[in-house]
Design an enzyme around this catalytic site. Structure first.
Site, PDB file in Angstrom:
ATOM      1  N   GLU A 177       0.813  -1.206   0.000  1.00  0.00           N
ATOM      2  CA  GLU A 177       0.000   0.000   0.000  1.00  0.00           C
ATOM      3  C   GLU A 177       0.850   1.261   0.000  1.00  0.00           C
ATOM      4  O   GLU A 177       0.432   2.313   0.465  1.00  0.00           O
ATOM      5  CB  GLU A 177      -0.939  -0.041   1.178  1.00  0.00           C
ATOM      6  CG  GLU A 177      -1.817  -1.269   1.105  1.00  0.00           C
ATOM      7  CD  GLU A 177      -2.780  -1.400   2.246  1.00  0.00           C
ATOM      8  OE1 GLU A 177      -2.985  -0.404   2.940  1.00  0.00           O
ATOM      9  OE2 GLU A 177      -3.309  -2.496   2.424  1.00  0.00           O
ATOM     10  N   GLY A 178       2.028   1.123  -0.516  1.00  0.00           N
ATOM     11  CA  GLY A 178       2.914   2.260  -0.634  1.00  0.00           C
ATOM     12  C   GLY A 178       4.131   1.854  -1.463  1.00  0.00           C
ATOM     13  O   GLY A 178       4.295   0.692  -1.831  1.00  0.00           O
ATOM     14  N   SER A 433      -4.148   0.922   1.947  1.00  0.00           N
ATOM     15  CA  SER A 433      -3.821  -0.125   2.871  1.00  0.00           C
ATOM     16  C   SER A 433      -4.949  -1.083   2.966  1.00  0.00           C
ATOM     17  O   SER A 433      -4.959  -1.968   3.767  1.00  0.00           O
ATOM     18  CB  SER A 433      -3.559   0.447   4.242  1.00  0.00           C
ATOM     19  OG  SER A 433      -4.736   0.889   4.795  1.00  0.00           O
TER      20      SER A 433
END
Length: 454
Positions: A177-178, A433
């Site tokens: 998520e990043g 996320s």
């Protein structure tokens, strides 16, 4: 001599049977599989009644409803002694004991649960990532080395610091998520290489966000083959086209990802009848459809066995739910190499010196962001670095909830991003996320703030 030969044949046949029994019941080519994330106690993040909190893994394997359990999460790739960190909320984390000299939780008491679920035909995988942003590589060499570490700690290799002892997981799941996905293809290819010729099948799955292509995983999904993709928010037509024309594995299965209860996500929840109809229509339209993924199992059980309703919809059957015992008000101490926590009440915050004396680059705490276990923030009122023990939202560092562990004063507090204008909103965190509870709801995909669109 004849007796000895017959005995050898019997032993060999038994070994084959036991190996086959572990995969019996799971067929990745099917279109009625149900996936439910375990590990982040999403129900507990939004409900105070401990009876519905996350149970042991084996408690959810008593019937044939759920086929796959990704364990969420391994949220830090490189920590003390170069080993990763795992966090399974109220079941096992660094708070319940770690291997000496590391921050890697010793969860070897879970070995029996994992084996029991595998014996019932379920596959158990490990979800890597979440919303902490501590998942990534700086080079191909580092990615390959980390794949070796994962293989030795959780899969078919060997190590003196295996968190699940002699239990062997069935694969990995990427929930990034990043970051930018750099060097992850090398990581996946190394896992594939290590598993070639193994005595069992190892699966590699991913949980991308809704928009296609996924901002963090798009390049990875296009570069290497995955067995299944659990799309957290989705446009199935686009993903079906990707599966059949872009994916290196043209047999990849695409799943509908959905929250298992209203409290499991910030938005996107629909009732079981609606989701069941959507799934049935999708199954009838797209051959790449593999089933449904839920965030998470604690929410599904707390929502009148939401999982059973969805399984019946996609399989056309009538699965009978099996009840599980209520969660105890306190937990049994787990054997670890350090300290143990004997109750479900969060331990009081403790203060230690930060490892590097600097908080540079660490964002300030924001009340509307959902943090998962292992997340670090700087709290401006204290000027200290704080680490979350489990999923948290709106719990002030140093407050009565006891969620945050004080890691000590920042020697270079001014450099920390205390009022970071780039700090993501709660919605952004959810979208980046959403399945990890990295937010616990997420990380339990459980994240309470998770946004999913169906």
């Amino acid at each position: 001599m004849a007796f000895g030969f017959a005995r050898l044949l019997l032993v060999s046949a038994l070994a084959v049977f036991l190996q086959a029994s572990q995969s019996l019941g799971y067929d990745n080519s099917r279109s009625d599989n149900l996936v439910a994330y375990w590990g982040q106690n999403s129900y507990g993040a939004s409900h105070s009644d401990q009876g519905g909190w996350q149970k042991s893994l084996s408690a959810y394997c008593q019937d044939d409803t759920i086929n796959v359990f990704p364990l969420a999460f391994l949220h830090v790739f490189f920590s003390a002694a170069g080993l990763p960190e795992i966090n399974f909320a109220n079941t096992c984390s660094s708070n319940t004991g770690v291997f000496s000299g590391t921050s890697l939780a010793n969860c070897q008491f879970m070995a029996a649960d994992i084996k029991a679920c595998q014996a019932r035909g379920k596959i158990i995988t490990l979800s890597l990532g979440g919303a902490t942003g501590a998942a990534g590589f700086t080079s191909d060499a580092q990615a390959q080395s980390f794949a070796d570490t994962i293989w030795n700690l959780f899969l078919g290799g060997s190590s003196s610091t295996r968190p699940f002892g002699d239990a062997v997981l069935d694969g990995i799941d990427l929930d990034l998520e990043g970051g930018n996905g750099a060097f992850f293809p090398t990581f996946v290819n190394r896992i594939r290489s290590l598993s070639n010729g193994a005595s069992k099948k190892y699966y590699i799955t991913a949980a991308p966000q809704c928009p296609y292509p996924d901002a963090y995983m798009g390049s990875i999904l296009n570069a290497v083959g995955f067995d299944a993709v659990y799309v957290q928010a989705w446009n199935f037509a686009q993903w079906d086209t990707w599966a059949k024309t872009v994916s290196p594995n043209r047999n990849v299965k695409i799943y509908i990802g959905a929250p298992a209860a209203p409290s499991a996500a910030g938005s996107g929840y629909v009732d079981a009848a609606t989701l069941g109809n959507i799934a049935k229509q999708t199954k009838a339209t797209y051959s790449s459809f593999g089933g449904v993924m839920l965030w998470d199992v604690s929410q599904a059980y707390g929502n009148n066995r939401f999982d059973v309703a969805i399984k019946n919809a996609i399989s056309g059957g009538s699965s009978s739910p099996t009840s599980v015992p209520p969660s105890p008000t306190s937990t049994t101490p787990r054997p670890t190499s350090t300290t143990t926590r004997t109750t479900s009440t969060p331990p009081p915050a403790t203060t230690t010196s930060p490892s590097n004396g600097s908080c540079a680059g660490v964002a300030g705490w924001v009340s509307n962001i959902a943090y998962q276990g292992g997340s670090q923030v700087v709290y401006k009122d204290s000027g200290h670095l704080w680490t979350a023990s489990w999923w948290s939202q709106a719990d002030v560092p140093g407050g009565a909830a006891g969620v945050w562990v004080d890691k000590g004063a920042c020697s270079s507090f001014a450099a920390a991003k205390v009022n970071n204008p780039q700090a993501p909103s709660a919605t952004h965190v959810v979208q980046t996320s959403n399945i990890n509870n990295t937010d616990q709801a997420q990380a339990g995909k459980a994240r309470r703030s998770r946004v999913m669109r169906i």
